[in-house]
Every structure is written in C-alpha cells, then in structure tokens.
Design an enzyme around this catalytic site. Sequence first.
Site, PDB file in Angstrom:
ATOM      1  N   ARG A 105      35.175  52.655  45.507  1.00  0.00           N
ATOM      2  CA  ARG A 105      35.952  51.513  45.021  1.00  0.00           C
ATOM      3  C   ARG A 105      35.799  51.343  43.507  1.00  0.00           C
ATOM      4  O   ARG A 105      36.767  51.023  42.808  1.00  0.00           O
ATOM      5  CB  ARG A 105      35.520  50.240  45.743  1.00  0.00           C
ATOM      6  CG  ARG A 105      35.796  50.286  47.244  1.00  0.00           C
ATOM      7  CD  ARG A 105      35.402  49.003  47.933  1.00  0.00           C
ATOM      8  NE  ARG A 105      36.299  47.899  47.578  1.00  0.00           N
ATOM      9  CZ  ARG A 105      36.195  46.668  48.089  1.00  0.00           C
ATOM     10  NH1 ARG A 105      35.227  46.390  48.954  1.00  0.00           N
ATOM     11  NH2 ARG A 105      37.038  45.717  47.739  1.00  0.00           N
ATOM     12  N   HIS A 158      33.286  35.772  44.478  1.00  0.00           N
ATOM     13  CA  HIS A 158      32.787  36.808  45.386  1.00  0.00           C
ATOM     14  C   HIS A 158      32.044  37.921  44.656  1.00  0.00           C
ATOM     15  O   HIS A 158      31.727  38.947  45.254  1.00  0.00           O
ATOM     16  CB  HIS A 158      33.935  37.399  46.214  1.00  0.00           C
ATOM     17  CG  HIS A 158      34.489  36.444  47.218  1.00  0.00           C
ATOM     18  ND1 HIS A 158      35.738  36.596  47.795  1.00  0.00           N
ATOM     19  CD2 HIS A 158      33.970  35.316  47.748  1.00  0.00           C
ATOM     20  CE1 HIS A 158      35.951  35.592  48.626  1.00  0.00           C
ATOM     21  NE2 HIS A 158      34.899  34.808  48.613  1.00  0.00           N
ATOM     22  N   CYS A 207      16.789  50.048  40.135  1.00  0.00           N
ATOM     23  CA  CYS A 207      16.609  49.022  39.105  1.00  0.00           C
ATOM     24  C   CYS A 207      15.923  49.616  37.882  1.00  0.00           C
ATOM     25  O   CYS A 207      14.954  50.379  38.004  1.00  0.00           O
ATOM     26  CB  CYS A 207      15.786  47.858  39.663  1.00  0.00           C
ATOM     27  SG  CYS A 207      15.553  46.493  38.495  1.00  0.00           S
ATOM     28  N   GLY A 249      48.640  34.721  44.946  1.00  0.00           N
ATOM     29  CA  GLY A 249      48.312  35.921  45.701  1.00  0.00           C
ATOM     30  C   GLY A 249      47.165  35.776  46.671  1.00  0.00           C
ATOM     31  O   GLY A 249      46.421  36.735  46.889  1.00  0.00           O
ATOM     32  N   ASN A 275      53.287  33.545  45.910  1.00  0.00           N
ATOM     33  CA  ASN A 275      52.891  34.518  46.921  1.00  0.00           C
ATOM     34  C   ASN A 275      54.136  35.213  47.464  1.00  0.00           C
ATOM     35  O   ASN A 275      55.258  34.683  47.352  1.00  0.00           O
ATOM     36  CB  ASN A 275      52.139  33.824  48.059  1.00  0.00           C
ATOM     37  CG  ASN A 275      51.149  34.738  48.751  1.00  0.00           C
ATOM     38  OD1 ASN A 275      51.058  35.926  48.454  1.00  0.00           O
ATOM     39  ND2 ASN A 275      50.397  34.207  49.697  1.00  0.00           N
TER      40      ASN A 275
END
Length: 310
Positions: A105, A158, A207, A249, A275
């Site tokens: 992604r 998110h 990390c 959207g 939309n």
Amino acid sequence: MSLFQFTGRRLVSQAYSGFKASSSKKQKFCLEMARPSSNMADFREVFAKAKHIAIITGAGVSVESGVPTFRGAGGFWRKWQAQELATLEAFARNPSRVWEFYHYRREVMLSKHPNPAHIAIAECERRLSKQGRSVVVITQNIDELHRKAGTKHLLEIHGSLFKTRCTNCGNVAANYKSPICPALAGKGAPDPETEDAVIPVEDLPQCEEDGCNGLLRPHVVWFGETLDPDILTEVEKELDICDLCLVVGTSSVVYPAAMFAPQVSARGVPVAEFNTEATPATNRFRFHFAGPCGSTLPPALARHPTEIIS
C-alpha cells in the site's frame, strides 16, 4: 460537555473496528426531513459567509487518484480482505504478512498524486487563511494525499501509511523510506497466487531509537482499536466552532466518524454532502451534490465574488 463530546466519546471504542450502522440506526438517519438542496448558488452564499469550515473526507475523495479502497466486492489483497489483515491479532500471528500488505500500500501511494478535490481543498484553506477564516480537514484516509496537496490544518483520525509506531517503546515517527526495510524490497505483490515472503521478525522494520530495536507497526488505527483521544479532542473542538461543514466522499456508516456531520447539523449548522450517491445521512443535511468529488468540489470552493483578497 457538548452533544458531540458525549456521543463521540461513548462511540470511540467502536471506532475503526468496522462497526457500522445497524439497519435500525440507518433508519434513524433517514428521518423524514426536507430533501437536501443541490442548488450550488445557495451553497455558495453560505460558503461566502462561513468563518470556520470543517471538511470531513473519506475514501471517495481519493478514488479519482487511483487509490484502492480494499472495501466491497473484489477488495482483496491476495486472498485476504483488509479487515482480516488490519488487526492487532493478525499482526501478532503473522507480522511478515501484514507488513507485506502495508508495504504494498505504501509503494502504491508513493506513485499517486492529489486530484482536483484535494487541490481545491488545499487552495481554499490557503486563500481563506488570508481573510482571517479557517478550514480544517478531518480525514478518515491514511494516504496523506491531503498533505501532499498542501493542506496544513489536517486531522488524520485513522493515522497514516507513512508513520510507524514502535511496539516496544511506543515512539511514533514519519517514515517515507522505499522500501521501508531491505527485506521488503520487491515484496507485497497482491496476486492471489503469490506466496508469503515469511520474513523473520528481526528483518522487519525496527525502531531506530537508541537501544530499542523494537518491531515497528504501521501507525494506523486497526479494526478493534480506539481512536487517538488527543486527535478526537481536536476534532470535537473544530466541530463545536464550525459554521459550515462539508462531508466529502464518505459513506457515513463507519462510527464514530459517521456521527460527526449529523451532530453538527443537529445544532443548526449547514452541512453539504459531496458524494457519488446518497448515504444514510443524506437527509440530515442541507445540501447534497452528487457526482465525483473532483468535479463537484472545485466550483463549490472556488473564490466567491464577495471575497476580498489583500
């Protein structure tokens, strides 16, 4: 405590868990009200007077940039749907597979660009800021296309594909490496015939804080996890002061974001929905503009003749 604060906090634990409106709740959204207007001239008059504009965006704003949504029919990566991989349990069982999915992604998004809807929002924010007016973008998207377009006042509820969080020390950091680690180079192909890479944990993203070396995870809100309370507090503040709200959207079925605009509307603030189709919340709003966001939003947010640019 505002109505939004009460309802929003109660629903935080159901955030990105895939909790959607039941049929009874959808019916509540569709209470008998006047049909929303599609009169652009009327919207433009409201827009010209607004001082604090909140714009809530969902996956639909990025579709025209070629961003895959992984929702609905055909929304698979290999043989899995996003909700099967975007969970803490899936990451604990198979961090290599989950990182392949997110690496794919990330690589896709590095090749995508903001479309006219993203650009119109960013340009509107820049222009109105010179007039002492404010625009805030509250997005459910993790693709960073708003940021790429130039939006400054952005609340990513998110998270982001391009941030990581350490599972050991909790450090959150921006990360635009491609690939994010050497072991993921060339991995993540979505074809269902592709075999898992089975990358050892020690070769997955680690990390870089001094002495930590903990396993990194994507800094996104997975299904079953709660929203960041600090970000939610900022969202509450912005929605409490906005005098115009745009919903762009988004399907208006995933909580708690599905409640943001209806609660703004409930206190009498104009809400305009952009939309491709009506949603369960459409009849709660003053305006509804059907069609691709990249076509409907630019003229809606263009400079109004009454604006004074110094």
